[in-house]
Design an enzyme around this catalytic site. Structure first.
Site, short mmCIF file in Angstrom:
data_model
loop_
_atom_site.label_atom_id
_atom_site.label_comp_id
_atom_site.label_asym_id
_atom_site.label_seq_id
_atom_site.Cartn_x
_atom_site.Cartn_y
_atom_site.Cartn_z
N LYS A 80 -8.05 2.87 -17.73
CA LYS A 80 -8.15 3.20 -16.35
C LYS A 80 -7.58 1.93 -15.63
CE LYS A 80 -11.92 3.16 -13.53
NZ LYS A 80 -11.59 2.17 -12.41
N ASN A 81 -8.27 0.56 -15.81
CA ASN A 81 -8.14 -0.49 -15.17
C ASN A 81 -6.86 -1.35 -15.41
OD1 ASN A 81 -10.36 0.29 -13.71
ND2 ASN A 81 -11.79 -1.16 -14.56
N ARG A 135 -10.00 1.46 -4.99
CA ARG A 135 -10.01 -0.04 -5.05
C ARG A 135 -8.71 -0.47 -5.41
NH1 ARG A 135 -12.57 -4.43 -2.80
NH2 ARG A 135 -12.06 -6.33 -4.03
N CYS A 185 -15.75 2.20 -5.84
CA CYS A 185 -17.22 2.63 -6.25
C CYS A 185 -18.09 1.75 -5.33
CB CYS A 185 -17.45 2.26 -7.65
SG CYS A 185 -17.12 3.70 -8.49
N ARG A 245 -17.70 -5.87 -1.84
CA ARG A 245 -16.46 -5.94 -2.43
C ARG A 245 -15.38 -6.41 -1.47
NH1 ARG A 245 -15.28 -0.99 -6.35
NH2 ARG A 245 -14.22 -2.59 -7.60
N ILE A 277 -12.21 -8.81 0.13
CA ILE A 277 -10.85 -8.95 -0.36
C ILE A 277 -10.17 -10.31 0.09
CG2 ILE A 277 -10.10 -6.46 -0.53
CD1 ILE A 277 -8.70 -6.74 2.07
N ASP A 278 -11.27 -11.36 0.75
CA ASP A 278 -11.06 -12.55 0.96
C ASP A 278 -10.22 -13.48 -0.19
OD1 ASP A 278 -13.48 -12.57 -0.48
OD2 ASP A 278 -13.69 -14.66 -0.17
N LEU A 279 -10.33 -13.20 -1.17
CA LEU A 279 -9.45 -14.12 -2.34
C LEU A 279 -8.20 -13.56 -2.45
CD1 LEU A 279 -12.25 -14.32 -5.05
CD2 LEU A 279 -11.64 -16.04 -3.17
N ASP A 310 -19.05 -3.27 -16.10
CA ASP A 310 -18.88 -1.65 -16.02
C ASP A 310 -19.45 -1.15 -17.30
OD1 ASP A 310 -15.18 -1.90 -15.22
OD2 ASP A 310 -17.01 -2.31 -13.98
N ARG A 363 -13.41 10.01 -11.75
CA ARG A 363 -12.86 8.80 -11.20
C ARG A 363 -11.95 8.02 -12.51
NH1 ARG A 363 -14.69 6.08 -5.97
NH2 ARG A 363 -12.58 5.18 -6.35
C1 EPZ Z 1 -12.01 -4.60 -11.03
O1 EPZ Z 1 -12.54 -4.70 -9.60
C2 EPZ Z 1 -12.47 -3.37 -11.68
N1 EPZ Z 1 -11.64 -2.15 -11.00
C3 EPZ Z 1 -13.90 -2.92 -11.61
O2 EPZ Z 1 -14.05 -1.78 -12.31
C4 EPZ Z 1 -14.71 -4.03 -12.29
O3 EPZ Z 1 -15.79 -3.89 -12.32
C5 EPZ Z 1 -14.35 -5.56 -11.93
O4 EPZ Z 1 -12.88 -5.67 -11.63
C6 EPZ Z 1 -14.99 -6.54 -12.64
O5 EPZ Z 1 -14.62 -6.59 -13.93
C7 EPZ Z 1 -10.34 -1.97 -11.34
O6 EPZ Z 1 -9.72 -3.08 -11.78
C8 EPZ Z 1 -9.64 -0.99 -10.47
P1 EPZ Z 1 -13.50 -8.39 -8.90
P2 EPZ Z 1 -12.32 -5.75 -8.55
O7 EPZ Z 1 -12.38 -8.75 -7.65
O8 EPZ Z 1 -10.94 -6.25 -8.74
C9 EPZ Z 1 -16.15 -10.66 -5.65
C10 EPZ Z 1 -14.65 0.28 -13.02
O9 EPZ Z 1 -15.97 0.83 -12.87
N2 EPZ Z 1 -14.77 -10.92 -4.90
O10 EPZ Z 1 -13.37 -9.02 -10.05
O11 EPZ Z 1 -12.85 -5.24 -7.37
C11 EPZ Z 1 -16.47 -9.52 -5.70
O12 EPZ Z 1 -17.44 -9.14 -4.59
C12 EPZ Z 1 -14.58 -0.54 -11.58
O13 EPZ Z 1 -13.76 0.74 -13.53
C13 EPZ Z 1 -14.94 -11.63 -3.91
O14 EPZ Z 1 -15.74 -12.12 -3.57
O15 EPZ Z 1 -13.30 -6.88 -9.25
C14 EPZ Z 1 -17.15 -9.27 -6.95
O16 EPZ Z 1 -18.58 -9.74 -6.70
C15 EPZ Z 1 -15.63 -0.86 -10.90
N3 EPZ Z 1 -13.57 -11.59 -2.96
C16 EPZ Z 1 -16.61 -10.16 -7.86
O17 EPZ Z 1 -15.71 -10.85 -7.14
C17 EPZ Z 1 -12.54 -11.07 -3.24
O18 EPZ Z 1 -11.40 -11.27 -2.75
C18 EPZ Z 1 -15.90 -9.26 -8.98
O19 EPZ Z 1 -14.62 -8.59 -8.35
C19 EPZ Z 1 -12.42 -10.18 -4.55
C20 EPZ Z 1 -13.81 -10.13 -5.38
#
Ligand code: EPZ
Length: 416
Positions: free
Chosen positions: A22-23, A92, A116, A121, A123-125, A305, A397
């Site tokens: 999926k991801n 997402r 989820c 979550r 999106i600042d980065l 996950d 999902r």
């Molecule tokens: C991806 O989400 C996956 N989703 C998630 O899978 C997975 O849990 C996650 O990566 C971590 O591996 C998809 O790929 C669609 P992150 P993503 O940005 O990109 C912080 C599932 O069950 N962060 O790596 O949203 C955030 O708060 C789903 O399949 C910021 O601070 O994850 C979190 O603490 C759930 N600012 C950490 O990074 C940002 O701009 C990890 O988030 C972005 C993220």
């Protein structure tokens, strides 16, 4: 039809094939926007989030055709830079579209994404990275408006190795002027898959899977045929299902390295785990021992996950396990549901202390999010008696009828 009735106590035996990831599919579908040709993706999984992403691509101007389990995406006539709110706020991965739409059309409008409910979550980065590439961004009333006369390559450091931010910035840089380097990028296998997909279309990306990714801007990307990687989280879910319920299962179409953190935990706690080509056999014929500790980390650490599913195994294992969820603030909502089933868990912020019990008992429990839902399905399968799991649409999902997969192995789950 949004409930599972699960009659527990059945062992799992047989073999099962893992679908494509999926991801990885979600990021690659966003990456299709970069192509000026026709993209053929093989073995497209029937997940709700993937189908929603395909709907969005169609609204952007892609022509989508299904041929058996392949999906053919004609990206030649993409013209719409506005992602529809009603779809964007359900998933997402809609935020991952910012980068490729900007790269292709120089403008992009997306509302704050869904996904989820497992934490803030932010999106600042994502936005900070895009601004570093000469993108002008206006955020108003939850809508993100982006303009880029010219996307210019740059060096970017991520405060956190965010998967989505890494993918977004990678894709925004593919058609940019100059070179972009992303420092402290995410190293997940899905990032490597995205690099391979884009390079097969003529992109120039190097270093995915390491701490620094380099993207050299190119003029345009061509047509491509591609088969994404298998879903490492579904592979882990199946293995944790048989580890928890007992039995002997061969899980096929798995990249062993992608789930080596889980394999190590399973072997260290006494399970027989045998690697055979691209399959993994797990034999569970005695009461499992506790993992001792589960601490979720970015890849190659233990994946967040898989935390809910692994936590369920700990509830019936011998000993105490300390589970720490480091990535998402509220990704332990399955714990109160498991306590209703007789689990012995003390919860404190992002930490759950799980003392294994002999048995779980069937109860009515609620699926709060995708992976909690797969975890509670396993809990119902191991519990004595009948479990009613509500809100199972959340499971769809990221799984294509999870109940069918487990029933194939001997479980007794009915969707009603
Ligand atoms: C991806 O989400 C996956 N989703 C998630 O899978 C997975 O849990 C996650 O990566 C971590 O591996 C998809 O790929 C669609 P992150 P993503 O940005 O990109 C912080 C599932 O069950 N962060 O790596 O949203 C955030 O708060 C789903 O399949 C910021 O601070 O994850 C979190 O603490 C759930 N600012 C950490 O990074 C940002 O701009 C990890 O988030 C972005 C993220």
């Amino acid at each position: 039809m949004d409930k599972f009735i699960i009659n527990g106590g059945k062992k799992l035996n047989g073999s099962i094939c893992v679908p494509k990831a999926k991801n990885s599919y979600l990021a690659i579908l966003a990456g299709c926007v970069l192509s000026s040709g026709i993209v053929t993706l093989h073995k497209c999984p029937n997940f709700v989030d993937v189908n929603k992403m395909l709907e969005i691509l169609e609204i952007l101007g892609c022509r989508i055709e299904r041929q058996d389990d392949n999906v053919i995406i004609d990206c030649r006539f993409i013209h719409n830079y506005k992602v529809p709110n009603e779809l964007a706020k359900q998933i997402r991965s809609s935020i991952f579209l910012l980068g490729p739409i900007l790269a292709r059309l120089r403008k992009a409008v997306v509302c704050y994404p869904g996904g989820c409910d497992i934490g803030a979550r932010p999106i600042d980065l994502h936005l900070k990275g895009l601004k570093s590439l000469n993108v002008e961004i206006i955020e108003k009333f939850g809508i993100i408006q982006c303009d880029a006369k010219e996307i210019k390559g740059n060096d970017i450091h991520l405060d956190y190795p965010s998967v989505g931010a890494t993918e977004n910035i990678m894709m925004a840089s593919v058609l940019a002027k100059g070179t972009t380097r992303i420092f402290n990028c995410a190293k997940e296998p899905e990032i490597v898959d995205l690099q391979n997909f884009i390079n097969k279309m003529g992109g120039k990306i190097y270093g995915a899977g390491s701490d620094i990714i380099t993207i050299e801007g190119v003029e345009k990307l061509s047509s491509v045929e591609y088969t994404p990687m298998p879903d490492r989280i579904i592979a882990g879910t199946y293995l944790l299902g048989v580890a928890t319920c007992g039995g002997d299962v061969l899980v096929k179409n798995v990249e062993f390295e992608h789930i080596f953190s889980l394999i190590t935990k399973l072997r260290d706690s006494g399970f027989e785990v045998i690697k055979k080509d691209d399959s993994i056999r797990l034999i569970s014929n005695k009461r499992p021992k506790s993992f001792g500790k589960i601490e979720t980390m970015p890849y190659p650490g233990f994946p967040t996950d898989m935390q809910p599913q692994a936590l369920v195994l700990q509830t019936v294992s011998e000993g105490v396990c300390v589970v720490v969820e480091n990535l998402f603030e509220t990704r332990l909502k399955h714990v109160p549901e498991l306590v209703k089933m007789g689990a012995n868990i003390t919860l404190k912020d992002r930490m759950a202390i799980v003392s294994g019990v002999e048995k779980l008992y069937g109860a009515e429990v609620c699926c709060t999010d995708l992976r909690a839902g797969s975890a509670l399905t396993i809990a119902g399968m191991v519990a004595q008696g009948q479990t009613i799991l509500t809100n199972v649409h959340n499971i769809d999902r990221g799984y294509d009828h999870l109940e069918n997969a487990f029933n194939l192995l001997g479980a007794d789950i009915k969707r009603v």
